[in-house]
Motif scaffolding. Sequence first.
Motif, PDB file in Angstrom:
ATOM      1  N   GLU A   1      44.239  39.169  36.859  1.00 15.83           N
ATOM      2  CA  GLU A   1      45.789  40.067  36.809  1.00 15.83           C
ATOM      3  C   GLU A   1      45.234  40.551  37.148  1.00 15.83           C
ATOM      4  O   GLU A   1      46.393  41.818  38.825  1.00 15.83           O
ATOM      5  N   LEU A   2      44.567  41.745  37.081  1.00 16.13           N
ATOM      6  CA  LEU A   2      44.047  43.536  37.425  1.00 16.13           C
ATOM      7  C   LEU A   2      43.949  43.454  38.830  1.00 16.13           C
ATOM      8  O   LEU A   2      44.227  44.437  39.406  1.00 16.13           O
ATOM      9  N   GLU A   3      43.035  42.306  38.904  1.00 20.56           N
ATOM     10  CA  GLU A   3      42.459  42.308  40.352  1.00 20.56           C
ATOM     11  C   GLU A   3      44.142  42.245  41.287  1.00 20.56           C
ATOM     12  O   GLU A   3      43.642  43.458  42.086  1.00 20.56           O
ATOM     13  N   PHE A   4      45.223  41.671  40.826  1.00 16.21           N
ATOM     14  CA  PHE A   4      46.433  41.240  41.583  1.00 16.21           C
ATOM     15  C   PHE A   4      46.909  42.670  41.449  1.00 16.21           C
ATOM     16  O   PHE A   4      47.370  43.369  43.255  1.00 16.21           O
ATOM     17  N   ILE A   5      46.732  43.084  40.945  1.00 19.02           N
ATOM     18  CA  ILE A   5      47.515  44.429  41.106  1.00 19.02           C
ATOM     19  C   ILE A   5      47.034  45.889  41.210  1.00 19.02           C
ATOM     20  O   ILE A   5      47.657  46.572  42.067  1.00 19.02           O
ATOM     21  N   VAL A   6      45.821  45.846  41.240  1.00 18.93           N
ATOM     22  CA  VAL A   6      44.748  46.814  41.967  1.00 18.93           C
ATOM     23  C   VAL A   6      44.846  46.088  43.287  1.00 18.93           C
ATOM     24  O   VAL A   6      45.287  47.364  44.648  1.00 18.93           O
ATOM     25  N   HIS A   7      45.013  45.476  44.358  1.00 20.34           N
ATOM     26  CA  HIS A   7      45.435  44.699  45.514  1.00 20.34           C
ATOM     27  C   HIS A   7      46.416  44.787  46.178  1.00 20.34           C
ATOM     28  O   HIS A   7      46.837  45.235  47.466  1.00 20.34           O
ATOM     29  N   TYR A   8      47.363  44.351  45.238  1.00 17.40           N
ATOM     30  CA  TYR A   8      48.876  44.929  46.037  1.00 17.40           C
ATOM     31  C   TYR A   8      48.797  46.099  46.218  1.00 17.40           C
ATOM     32  O   TYR A   8      49.658  46.795  47.293  1.00 17.40           O
ATOM     33  N   TYR A   9      48.396  47.129  45.342  1.00 21.15           N
ATOM     34  CA  TYR A   9      48.919  48.942  45.396  1.00 21.15           C
ATOM     35  C   TYR A   9      48.036  49.277  46.686  1.00 21.15           C
ATOM     36  O   TYR A   9      48.758  49.841  47.738  1.00 21.15           O
ATOM     37  N   PHE A  10      47.131  48.302  46.795  1.00 20.46           N
ATOM     38  CA  PHE A  10      46.322  48.749  48.272  1.00 20.46           C
ATOM     39  C   PHE A  10      47.131  48.844  49.334  1.00 20.46           C
ATOM     40  O   PHE A  10      46.752  49.294  50.464  1.00 20.46           O
ATOM     41  N   ASP A  11      47.216  47.187  49.140  1.00 21.40           N
ATOM     42  CA  ASP A  11      47.942  46.542  50.758  1.00 21.40           C
ATOM     43  C   ASP A  11      49.345  47.802  50.693  1.00 21.40           C
ATOM     44  O   ASP A  11      49.250  48.257  51.888  1.00 21.40           O
ATOM     45  N   LYS A  12      49.751  48.078  49.605  1.00 14.58           N
ATOM     46  CA  LYS A  12      51.308  49.458  49.936  1.00 14.58           C
ATOM     47  C   LYS A  12      50.784  50.546  50.454  1.00 14.58           C
ATOM     48  O   LYS A  12      50.919  50.635  51.202  1.00 14.58           O
ATOM     49  N   ILE A  13      49.831  50.730  50.455  1.00 14.96           N
ATOM     50  CA  ILE A  13      48.909  51.785  50.331  1.00 14.96           C
ATOM     51  C   ILE A  13      48.404  52.314  52.454  1.00 14.96           C
ATOM     52  O   ILE A  13      49.140  53.178  52.967  1.00 14.96           O
ATOM     53  N   GLY A  14      48.443  51.203  52.775  1.00 18.16           N
ATOM     54  CA  GLY A  14      47.769  50.696  53.908  1.00 18.16           C
ATOM     55  C   GLY A  14      46.825  49.713  53.564  1.00 18.16           C
ATOM     56  O   GLY A  14      45.705  49.839  52.936  1.00 18.16           O
ATOM     57  N   ASP A  15      45.702  48.945  55.454  1.00 10.98           N
ATOM     58  CA  ASP A  15      44.394  48.396  55.718  1.00 10.98           C
ATOM     59  C   ASP A  15      43.185  49.366  54.742  1.00 10.98           C
ATOM     60  O   ASP A  15      42.764  50.297  53.967  1.00 10.98           O
ATOM     61  N   VAL A  16      41.816  48.939  54.398  1.00  7.64           N
ATOM     62  CA  VAL A  16      41.094  49.870  54.088  1.00  7.64           C
ATOM     63  C   VAL A  16      40.914  50.655  54.851  1.00  7.64           C
ATOM     64  O   VAL A  16      40.046  51.544  54.125  1.00  7.64           O
TER      65      VAL A  16
ATOM     66  N   THR B   1      42.471  58.257  53.956  1.00 12.10           N
ATOM     67  CA  THR B   1      43.030  58.790  55.048  1.00 12.10           C
ATOM     68  C   THR B   1      44.596  59.335  53.874  1.00 12.10           C
ATOM     69  O   THR B   1      45.299  60.032  54.028  1.00 12.10           O
ATOM     70  N   ASN B   2      45.249  57.773  53.873  1.00  7.84           N
ATOM     71  CA  ASN B   2      47.064  57.941  53.467  1.00  7.84           C
ATOM     72  C   ASN B   2      47.274  58.409  51.821  1.00  7.84           C
ATOM     73  O   ASN B   2      48.075  58.820  51.988  1.00  7.84           O
ATOM     74  N   LEU B   3      45.982  57.951  51.552  1.00  4.52           N
ATOM     75  CA  LEU B   3      45.827  58.896  49.634  1.00  4.52           C
ATOM     76  C   LEU B   3      45.310  60.014  49.948  1.00  4.52           C
ATOM     77  O   LEU B   3      46.658  60.814  48.703  1.00  4.52           O
ATOM     78  N   ARG B   4      44.848  60.196  50.791  1.00  2.00           N
ATOM     79  CA  ARG B   4      44.844  62.134  50.921  1.00  2.00           C
ATOM     80  C   ARG B   4      46.233  63.092  50.988  1.00  2.00           C
ATOM     81  O   ARG B   4      46.181  63.696  50.577  1.00  2.00           O
ATOM     82  N   LYS B   5      46.748  62.110  52.208  1.00  2.00           N
ATOM     83  CA  LYS B   5      48.127  62.873  52.222  1.00  2.00           C
ATOM     84  C   LYS B   5      48.888  62.735  51.193  1.00  2.00           C
ATOM     85  O   LYS B   5      49.601  63.581  50.338  1.00  2.00           O
ATOM     86  N   ILE B   6      49.146  61.647  50.448  1.00  2.00           N
ATOM     87  CA  ILE B   6      49.412  61.268  49.611  1.00  2.00           C
ATOM     88  C   ILE B   6      49.356  62.413  47.955  1.00  2.00           C
ATOM     89  O   ILE B   6      50.360  63.341  47.734  1.00  2.00           O
ATOM     90  N   ILE B   7      48.380  62.456  47.522  1.00  2.00           N
ATOM     91  CA  ILE B   7      48.048  64.113  47.362  1.00  2.00           C
ATOM     92  C   ILE B   7      48.065  65.305  47.228  1.00  2.00           C
ATOM     93  O   ILE B   7      48.439  65.494  46.837  1.00  2.00           O
ATOM     94  N   GLY B   8      48.357  65.226  48.248  1.00  4.25           N
ATOM     95  CA  GLY B   8      48.573  66.818  49.014  1.00  4.25           C
ATOM     96  C   GLY B   8      49.567  66.888  49.166  1.00  4.25           C
ATOM     97  O   GLY B   8      50.287  67.844  48.554  1.00  4.25           O
ATOM     98  N   ASP B   9      50.482  65.990  49.290  1.00  7.66           N
ATOM     99  CA  ASP B   9      52.180  65.743  49.538  1.00  7.66           C
ATOM    100  C   ASP B   9      52.504  65.980  47.847  1.00  7.66           C
ATOM    101  O   ASP B   9      53.515  66.907  47.912  1.00  7.66           O
ATOM    102  N   ASP B  10      51.791  65.732  46.894  1.00  4.00           N
ATOM    103  CA  ASP B  10      51.680  65.532  45.521  1.00  4.00           C
ATOM    104  C   ASP B  10      51.853  66.943  45.314  1.00  4.00           C
ATOM    105  O   ASP B  10      52.472  67.797  44.294  1.00  4.00           O
ATOM    106  N   ILE B  11      50.631  67.753  45.252  1.00  5.77           N
ATOM    107  CA  ILE B  11      50.341  68.879  45.109  1.00  5.77           C
ATOM    108  C   ILE B  11      50.865  69.831  45.698  1.00  5.77           C
ATOM    109  O   ILE B  11      51.634  70.908  44.894  1.00  5.77           O
ATOM    110  N   ARG B  12      51.483  69.744  46.626  1.00  8.07           N
ATOM    111  CA  ARG B  12      52.510  70.600  47.837  1.00  8.07           C
ATOM    112  C   ARG B  12      53.917  70.900  46.710  1.00  8.07           C
ATOM    113  O   ARG B  12      54.348  71.734  46.544  1.00  8.07           O
ATOM    114  N   SER B  13      54.195  69.684  46.177  1.00  4.52           N
ATOM    115  CA  SER B  13      55.595  69.461  45.396  1.00  4.52           C
ATOM    116  C   SER B  13      55.326  70.137  44.477  1.00  4.52           C
ATOM    117  O   SER B  13      56.287  70.895  43.950  1.00  4.52           O
TER     118      SER B  13
END
Length: 232
Positions: free
Chosen positions: A188-203, A208-220
């Motif tokens: 169950e936990l593995e499914f949740i993790v893989h689903y989240y990663f797939d939503k952000i982008g391929d490995v 790169t995508n998570l860095r952008k999300i974190i940067g946007d959150d900090i700016r906000s």
Amino acid sequence: NSDLFLDPSVVSFLMHQCDEEDEDDMSDLRRAWELPQPTDVKNESAIQSKPNEIQKKRLFVPINDQYASSRKSFVNPGGGSHWSFLFWDISICQSSGTESNMVTSKFFHFDSSNGYNSRAAKTTSKKLQKVLLSFWGNAIGISSDDINLVECKTPQQTNGCDCGLFALGVAQALAFADKSSETPDASELEFIVHYYFDKIGDVKSFGTNLRKIIGDDIRSLIISECERTCNY
């Protein structure tokens, strides 16, 4: 709130400065972490008022390969070369009429460089369980060496620098895991993790995508704080 993210400096203290024989050190940790308290089995009226009540605590633990080092070799705080993520789930149930608390302590390790931090995760898990045992004594029928640790299937990084981002991604994904079940299932936990990663982008693009999300959150957050300050 049943979730607690342990700062790496706290885990570092646990692994290399905390004296497990020092009751004050252990008491400070278990109080700060608000670990579930054992029910007084002699207080039957209290148990009957909340039969089969389950106390839960989930701890999010960043793992560094340096955590497997001995205290003597730990001379450069903040060192190490690889980060992974440990999910610790504690469930405690006391049923009316029973003579002991039923405790489940289970660890789930997510490593984006498969197996690299296995030793560090096991060593850290033993230390964490000792904090729990210092509070419960021998009442729960497990020991610090009786570790239920599952190595989980984790999205694998494709470079040598994104391990920290992958660990943060796992933490972010599991923050939304179902808290209602008594003991989570690894699949169950593995499914949740893989689903989240797939939503952000391929490995390949995840870091790169998570860095952008974190940067946007900090700016906000900065903008919100500036607006709040200007309104005063």
